[in-house]
Design a protein around this motif. Structure first.
Motif, PDB file in Angstrom:
ATOM      1  N   ILE A 531       0.843  -1.203   0.000  1.00 36.67           N
ATOM      2  CA  ILE A 531       0.000   0.000   0.000  1.00 36.67           C
ATOM      3  C   ILE A 531       0.876   1.251   0.000  1.00 36.67           C
ATOM      4  CG2 ILE A 531      -1.644   1.339   1.378  1.00 36.67           C
ATOM      5  CD1 ILE A 531      -2.802  -1.332   2.366  1.00 36.67           C
ATOM      6  N   ALA A 532       1.909   1.224   0.844  1.00 36.73           N
ATOM      7  CA  ALA A 532       2.794   2.389   0.927  1.00 36.73           C
ATOM      8  C   ALA A 532       3.580   2.586  -0.355  1.00 36.73           C
ATOM      9  CB  ALA A 532       3.742   2.223   2.113  1.00 36.73           C
ATOM     10  N   LYS A 533       4.102   1.501  -0.885  1.00 37.22           N
ATOM     11  CA  LYS A 533       4.927   1.584  -2.089  1.00 37.22           C
ATOM     12  C   LYS A 533       4.118   2.079  -3.284  1.00 37.22           C
ATOM     13  CE  LYS A 533       8.145   0.277  -5.167  1.00 37.22           C
ATOM     14  NZ  LYS A 533       7.424   0.560  -6.403  1.00 37.22           N
ATOM     15  N   LEU A 534       2.885   1.593  -3.409  1.00 33.13           N
ATOM     16  CA  LEU A 534       2.035   1.946  -4.543  1.00 33.13           C
ATOM     17  C   LEU A 534       1.269   3.246  -4.326  1.00 33.13           C
ATOM     18  CD1 LEU A 534       0.570  -1.609  -5.184  1.00 33.13           C
ATOM     19  CD2 LEU A 534       1.990  -0.345  -6.792  1.00 33.13           C
ATOM     20  N   ARG A 535       1.333   3.760  -3.071  1.00 38.10           N
ATOM     21  CA  ARG A 535       0.550   4.951  -2.714  1.00 38.10           C
ATOM     22  C   ARG A 535      -0.936   4.722  -3.035  1.00 38.10           C
ATOM     23  NH1 ARG A 535       5.359   6.813  -4.892  1.00 38.10           N
ATOM     24  NH2 ARG A 535       6.605   8.103  -3.495  1.00 38.10           N
ATOM     25  N   LEU A 536      -1.397   3.531  -2.669  1.00 38.28           N
ATOM     26  CA  LEU A 536      -2.787   3.170  -2.948  1.00 38.28           C
ATOM     27  C   LEU A 536      -3.740   4.001  -2.093  1.00 38.28           C
ATOM     28  CD1 LEU A 536      -3.029  -0.726  -3.208  1.00 38.28           C
ATOM     29  CD2 LEU A 536      -3.374   0.936  -5.029  1.00 38.28           C
ATOM     30  N   ASN A 537      -4.708   4.598  -2.715  1.00 36.94           N
ATOM     31  CA  ASN A 537      -5.744   5.313  -1.993  1.00 36.94           C
ATOM     32  C   ASN A 537      -6.871   4.341  -1.682  1.00 36.94           C
ATOM     33  OD1 ASN A 537      -4.565   7.944  -2.058  1.00 36.94           O
ATOM     34  ND2 ASN A 537      -5.074   8.043  -4.232  1.00 36.94           N
ATOM     35  N   PRO A 559      11.401  -8.995  14.226  1.00 32.39           N
ATOM     36  CA  PRO A 559      12.098  -7.709  14.041  1.00 32.39           C
ATOM     37  C   PRO A 559      11.957  -7.127  12.637  1.00 32.39           C
ATOM     38  CG  PRO A 559      13.459  -9.209  15.312  1.00 32.39           C
ATOM     39  CD  PRO A 559      12.273  -9.992  14.868  1.00 32.39           C
ATOM     40  N   GLN A 560      12.126  -7.972  11.616  1.00 33.09           N
ATOM     41  CA  GLN A 560      12.079  -7.438  10.248  1.00 33.09           C
ATOM     42  C   GLN A 560      10.682  -6.921   9.905  1.00 33.09           C
ATOM     43  OE1 GLN A 560      14.872  -7.184   8.231  1.00 33.09           O
ATOM     44  NE2 GLN A 560      13.460  -5.847   7.172  1.00 33.09           N
ATOM     45  N   SER A 561       9.651  -7.650  10.357  1.00 26.72           N
ATOM     46  CA  SER A 561       8.287  -7.204  10.082  1.00 26.72           C
ATOM     47  C   SER A 561       7.982  -5.894  10.794  1.00 26.72           C
ATOM     48  CB  SER A 561       7.284  -8.276  10.517  1.00 26.72           C
ATOM     49  OG  SER A 561       7.398  -9.429   9.724  1.00 26.72           O
ATOM     50  N   LEU A 562       8.498  -5.749  12.019  1.00 25.10           N
ATOM     51  CA  LEU A 562       8.291  -4.483  12.729  1.00 25.10           C
ATOM     52  C   LEU A 562       8.936  -3.324  11.983  1.00 25.10           C
ATOM     53  CD1 LEU A 562       8.720  -5.145  16.563  1.00 25.10           C
ATOM     54  CD2 LEU A 562       6.708  -4.285  15.384  1.00 25.10           C
ATOM     55  N   VAL A 563      10.158  -3.554  11.501  1.00 25.26           N
ATOM     56  CA  VAL A 563      10.864  -2.495  10.767  1.00 25.26           C
ATOM     57  C   VAL A 563      10.093  -2.111   9.507  1.00 25.26           C
ATOM     58  CG1 VAL A 563      12.958  -1.935   9.476  1.00 25.26           C
ATOM     59  CG2 VAL A 563      13.121  -3.130  11.657  1.00 25.26           C
ATOM     60  N   THR A 564       9.664  -3.124   8.746  1.00 21.16           N
ATOM     61  CA  THR A 564       8.938  -2.845   7.500  1.00 21.16           C
ATOM     62  C   THR A 564       7.612  -2.169   7.791  1.00 21.16           C
ATOM     63  OG1 THR A 564       9.961  -4.806   6.525  1.00 21.16           O
ATOM     64  CG2 THR A 564       8.093  -3.870   5.366  1.00 21.16           C
ATOM     65  N   SER A 565       6.911  -2.610   8.838  1.00 22.02           N
ATOM     66  CA  SER A 565       5.642  -1.990   9.208  1.00 22.02           C
ATOM     67  C   SER A 565       5.850  -0.537   9.614  1.00 22.02           C
ATOM     68  CB  SER A 565       4.986  -2.757  10.355  1.00 22.02           C
ATOM     69  OG  SER A 565       4.697  -4.078   9.976  1.00 22.02           O
ATOM     70  N   LYS A 571       5.309   5.996   5.910  1.00 26.48           N
ATOM     71  CA  LYS A 571       5.107   6.369   4.504  1.00 26.48           C
ATOM     72  C   LYS A 571       3.676   6.825   4.243  1.00 26.48           C
ATOM     73  CE  LYS A 571       6.313   6.164  -0.001  1.00 26.48           C
ATOM     74  NZ  LYS A 571       7.399   6.954  -0.582  1.00 26.48           N
ATOM     75  N   ILE A 572       2.713   6.162   4.882  1.00 25.10           N
ATOM     76  CA  ILE A 572       1.306   6.513   4.650  1.00 25.10           C
ATOM     77  C   ILE A 572       0.754   7.302   5.829  1.00 25.10           C
ATOM     78  CG2 ILE A 572       0.849   4.583   3.113  1.00 25.10           C
ATOM     79  CD1 ILE A 572      -0.269   3.005   5.391  1.00 25.10           C
ATOM     80  N   GLN A 611      11.531   8.880   5.471  1.00 21.85           N
ATOM     81  CA  GLN A 611      10.310   9.679   5.588  1.00 21.85           C
ATOM     82  C   GLN A 611      10.487  10.898   6.481  1.00 21.85           C
ATOM     83  OE1 GLN A 611       7.893   8.883   3.553  1.00 21.85           O
ATOM     84  NE2 GLN A 611       9.204   7.179   2.938  1.00 21.85           N
ATOM     85  N   GLY A 612      11.733  11.121   6.947  1.00 25.41           N
ATOM     86  CA  GLY A 612      11.998  12.296   7.762  1.00 25.41           C
ATOM     87  C   GLY A 612      11.298  12.274   9.110  1.00 25.41           C
ATOM     88  N   TYR A 613      11.092  11.084   9.667  1.00 20.32           N
ATOM     89  CA  TYR A 613      10.394  10.946  10.941  1.00 20.32           C
ATOM     90  C   TYR A 613      11.427  10.673  12.043  1.00 20.32           C
ATOM     91  CZ  TYR A 613       6.579   9.767  14.131  1.00 20.32           C
ATOM     92  OH  TYR A 613       5.690   9.747  15.175  1.00 20.32           O
ATOM     93  N   THR A 614      11.548  11.607  12.998  1.00 24.45           N
ATOM     94  CA  THR A 614      12.578  11.489  14.033  1.00 24.45           C
ATOM     95  C   THR A 614      12.126  10.528  15.121  1.00 24.45           C
ATOM     96  OG1 THR A 614      13.247  13.772  13.628  1.00 24.45           O
ATOM     97  CG2 THR A 614      13.979  12.765  15.688  1.00 24.45           C
ATOM     98  N   PRO A 615      12.934   9.505  15.421  1.00 25.12           N
ATOM     99  CA  PRO A 615      12.542   8.546  16.462  1.00 25.12           C
ATOM    100  C   PRO A 615      12.610   9.184  17.845  1.00 25.12           C
ATOM    101  CG  PRO A 615      14.761   8.101  15.698  1.00 25.12           C
ATOM    102  CD  PRO A 615      14.225   9.179  14.811  1.00 25.12           C
ATOM    103  N   SER A 616      11.931   8.550  18.793  1.00 22.96           N
ATOM    104  CA  SER A 616      11.955   9.065  20.163  1.00 22.96           C
ATOM    105  C   SER A 616      13.349   8.884  20.763  1.00 22.96           C
ATOM    106  CB  SER A 616      10.926   8.322  21.017  1.00 22.96           C
ATOM    107  OG  SER A 616      11.305   6.955  21.163  1.00 22.96           O
TER     108      SER A 616
END
Length: 883
Positions: A531-537, A559-565, A571-572, A611-616
């Protein structure tokens, strides 16, 4: 010949009976096919009914001893003369039922087709006329014979023989009854219930007293299993009990018996771990006596019980026996064995792989479409990435491409993708042409496999084929599994289907086709990524359901699924709340110490930075704590991505992380790519690290010299810009090579890259050589309209300040402004405008990097090692099961 030379006729002219006896003796004592041909075709007038039957039988015996499977073309032509004589005799009913049955049981080996069919037709008619003369044993020979030569007799013939069998069944011997039952099943005939029960009763008695081989008992169990007669369960229970006792206690069992037991249990899906364990134990002790075909059947049957892990000793012994007899296997037997190894996940030794390679190369032209598909599937499952063997299989595939069945073609493409083997243009064209013809008959799992493969290889799909597959999905998407939905959305993202309205509509339909709670954590991750990659509405309510389901199930994610999620959610984020992103970060904080590996730490920072999102602050502390513990595990690309993420987020690493990563970068510089070198230097400059350890910089520069021909203009510009920012002067050797590479890539330079390069040289007060300056100015003039006003002024001023000879064309395109004294201060301070475009210099993002199920962690993006391959657990996604 001596007698003929003396002119004698007494010993050369014999009466008919004596000559027939002589021919009979010679047939009986010959061990050579050519000699047998001479005897028979040279004495056709002496071939009576007995000699005809004996000749067929002898030919069969000679071929079996010599392991000959087929006659040569010349031999077929010669033997057709004997077959024609036999046909004439059969028409006259001169051959008895026993002799006709002998001929049928001997008719393997690829006889001349038309002559063979004429003979079989004559035998059928004669059998109907003589059916009252058939004994039960003769009927068994007849039926087993037609099964072995893959000939289907007419209904009238079978009815006549079964009518006769009913009248003699009570006196039928047990082993004869067993063979008849097996032959009837192979011919797909359903005999009378009473007749079959009578025959089965004979088998039970013979199996109990040992007069019927275990092999035949296993065959009868398989044969009776599909029938729905009242007495079936009782008979099968008795036979299975006897079979188990024989397997446990019968010391006379042969390898062929053991193979048949395993085969029968697998075919009827009868789970008996105790019996199978005993079969494996006994087989291990006598594998030296197994022939190739029995090995293939035993291994195939063992693989069918994939839920039962076979003894490791047994599998090791099987591999040794397989390697020993490999070149005795027919191609189908070899592929069955490889399929078995793949199903069991028994990874063959390097020595065995070498022998497999030799076999595949030698026999590539004899592999049929199913054999090619099954072998490639086994290679994929067992990670056999032998280029020579794969090359031979690709050659076989190019020949068999248009013969592949829907399931075979999907498995073949899936296997190639799993092995990261791209298709050459000709084979791809052949496969797609064939796929177009069968697109409507593709099942949901086949479509899933094909799309997953195309996505894994990032391989463009023919537009007509894409349209046909989408049309198929439109009608059959409700039959997809949750994994199928997940994999197709993932593949659509990899194939950039967001440019196709029909495709995006289909993908939206798939997203909402199943409740979010029905997807596994990994499947949900892949859907969110797509969804994020395709920018699906997608529908806001559905997005809300997905977010809620994700938030409540984060504990299931690896861990990998958490990172991708996390990446997908960020992204969305326009449609997702900050609450969900905070939930993912909180879940990461809840995980135990050491949760972040080198790969997942790098990927997490990379995902947030893209995505320019600063972690805590707490999350950064946890990540850096784990980085300190696994610094030695960082690979070059992970080092590069981590530095880049810090720079992108404008976060300074803690001192231990900075020093540790810098040390690892220095040690592993020899493995760096041009992009990694450029990004590391860009990151240091962006973070204002002016003082860099000399040895660190020298190591990167040495590697840059080795791979300078890999640098693209963006990387060259970023590297020189970074050196200028850090006031680190490159060596003359490196600079000279960079100039040469810049000239080689001159047509690819863009305005921001040119200004970035010149800004770096300006910072270092390095005047470029004349040839490079001239060529770069020519390129700048060609693309002058695309320069920003500030960029054009900066280029003009840099050329003047560095003392470069400015061409007339360049002076006209980039004039020096009168008030550039003020602009000079701006340049020396380093304007943001002069920094090369970071979006194309950053590590490749999800949009461009390889997102596959490969175990490699070196991709310059999140390495998605957990992305599901199409399931091989269901029958539709496993290769065509060998028979």
């Amino acid at each position: 010949r001596r007698m003929r030379g003396r002119g004698s006729s007494k010993d050369t002219i014999r009466d008919g009976s004596e000559k027939k006896k002589m021919v009979s003796d010679k047939i009986y004592h010959t061990f050579s096919i050519p000699y047998l041909m001479d005897i028979t075709t040279g004495n056709l007038d002496s071939m009576d009914h007995g000699n005809i039957a004996s000749a067929f039988q002898r030919l069969s015996q000679i071929m079996a001893v010599g392991r000959r499977h087929f006659l040569s073309e010349a031999e077929r032509v010669e033997w057709a003369k004997v077959m024609d004589i036999a046909t004439e005799m059969v028409h006259r009913d001169e051959l008895s039922p026993k002799e006709m049955s002998q001929i049928i049981t001997s008719m393997g080996g690829g006889f001349e087709k038309s002559a063979g069919l004429r003979l079989l037709d004559a035998i059928e008619h004669s059998s109907i006329r003589q059916h009252d003369a058939f004994a039960s044993k003769t009927i068994a020979h007849f039926l087993v014979g037609v099964v072995n030569i893959r000939y289907t007799p007419r209904k009238e013939t079978v009815d006549a023989l079964l009518e006769r069998l009913s009248s003699v069944s009570e006196s039928c011997e047990a082993y004869v009854a067993a063979n008849i039952i097996w032959a009837l099943r192979k011919l797909e005939l359903k005999p009378d219930a009473d007749l079959l029960h009578t025959l089965a009763s004979h088998v039970i008695r013979g199996a109990a007293d040992g007069s019927v081989r275990v092999k035949l008992v296993a065959r009868v169990i398989w044969s009776i299993h599909p029938f729905e007669y009242e007495w079936k369960d009782e008979v099968l229970t008795k036979l299975m009990d006897i079979l188990n006792q024989r397997v446990q206690n019968d010391e006379e069992m042969k390898p062929n018996d053991l193979a048949h037991v395993a085969w029968a249990l697998a075919k009827i899906h009868h789970r008996d771990p105790t019996m199978m364990a005993k079969v494996q134990e006994r087989a291990t002790a006598c594998l030296d006596d197994f022939v190739a075909w029995d090995l293939a059947n035993l291994l195939w049957a063992t693989a069918k019980f994939s839920y039962e892990k076979p003894y490791s000793e047994f599998m090791s012994a099987m591999e040794v026996a397989f390697r020993r007899d490999l070149f005795a296997f027919r191609p189908k037997g070899m592929t069955n064995c490889l399929w078995g190894f793949g199903k069991i996940l028994h990874f063959p030794s390097p020595q065995t792989v070498v022998e497999i390679r030799k076999y595949v190369i030698k026999n590539q032209l004899t592999l049929d479409s199913q054999g090619v598909g099954n072998t490639l599937w086994a290679f994929a499952k067992l990670s056999i990435n032998d280029k020579q063997a794969l090359g031979a299989l690709r050659g076989a595939l190019s020949v068999e491409a248009d013969k592949l069945k829907p399931q075979e073609i999907s498995i073949t493409i899936w296997s190639l993708a799993t092995l990261s083997e791209t298709l050459d243009a000709q084979t791809k064209r052949s496969l797609e042409t064939h796929l177009l013809r069968i697109a409507d008959s593709l099942g949901p799992q086949s479509i899933t496999n094909i799309l997953w493969a195309y996505g894994s290889l990032a391989m463009h799909m023919d537009s007509d084929l894409s349209a046909r597959i989408l049309e198929n999905l439109r009608h059959n998407h409700h039959n997809l599994t949750t994994q199928g939905v997940s994999n197709i959305i993932w593949a659509g993202a990899r194939l950039s289907w967001n440019t196709d309205t029909d495709a995006t509509d289909m993908l939206r339909t798939l997203v909402g086709s199943k409740p979010p709670s029905s997807f596994s954590a990994l499947e949900l991750t892949n859907i969110l990524w797509g969804i994020a990659k395709l920018r699906l509405n997608i529908d806001p309510q559905l997005q809300n359901y997905l977010d809620i389901d994700l938030a409540t199930r984060l504990g299931e994610f690896n861990p990998q699924s958490l990172v991708t999620s996390l990446w997908a959610t960020v992204k969305i984020a326009a449609r997702s709340s900050d609450y969900l992103i905070d939930c993912i970060q909180d879940e990461m904080l809840e995980r135990e110490k050491g949760f972040f590996t080198a790969q997942s730490a790098s990927n997490t920072l990379w995902a947030l930075a893209t995505q320019g999102y600063t972690p805590s602050k707490d999350l950064m502390e946890k990540i850096e704590d784990d980085i300190d513990e696994c610094l030695l595990d960082f690979k070059p690309q992970e080092i590069s991505n981590t530095f880049w993420a810090y720079a992108k987020l404008l976060l300074s690493p803690r001192e231990s992380v900075m020093e540790g990563l810098q040390e690892q970068a220095e040690k592993k510089a020899s493995q760096m790519t041009s992009q990694a070198i450029s990004n590391i230097l860009w990151s240091f400059a962006k973070l204002n690290y002016i003082v860099v350890a000399p040895r660190f910089f020298e190591a990167l520069e040495e590697r840059g010299v080795e791979i300078v021909d890999k640098f693209v203009p963006q990387e060259i510009a970023n590297t020189i810009w970074a050196m200028g920012q850090m006031r680190t002067v490159p060596s003359q050797r490196f600079l000279g090579l960079i100039y040469r590479q810049s000239i080689a890539k001159v047509d690819a330079w863009k305005p921001k890259e040119i200004t970035g390069l010149m800004w770096g040289l300006l910072k270092l007060s390095l005047k470029p050589d004349d040839r490079f300056s001239t060529i770069l100015q020519q390129r700048a003039c060609e693309i002058a309209p695309y320069f920003s006003a500030t960029g054009a002024r900066m280029l003009a001023w840099a050329l003047k300040y560095l003392g470069v000879e400015i061409t007339a064309e360049s002076a006209a395109a980039f004039p020096i402004m009168e008030n550039d004294d003020e602009f000079q201060l701006e340049i020396i301070g380093g304007s943001e405008e002069s920094v090369p475009d970071k979006s194309s210099s950053e590590p490749s993002t999800m949009e461009t990097a390889s997102y596959s199920s490969s175990l490699s962690a070196s991709a310059s993006s999140i390495t998605t090692t957990e992305v599901q391959s199409p399931s091989s657990s269901s029958s539709s996604s496993s290769p065509t099961t060998p028979q």
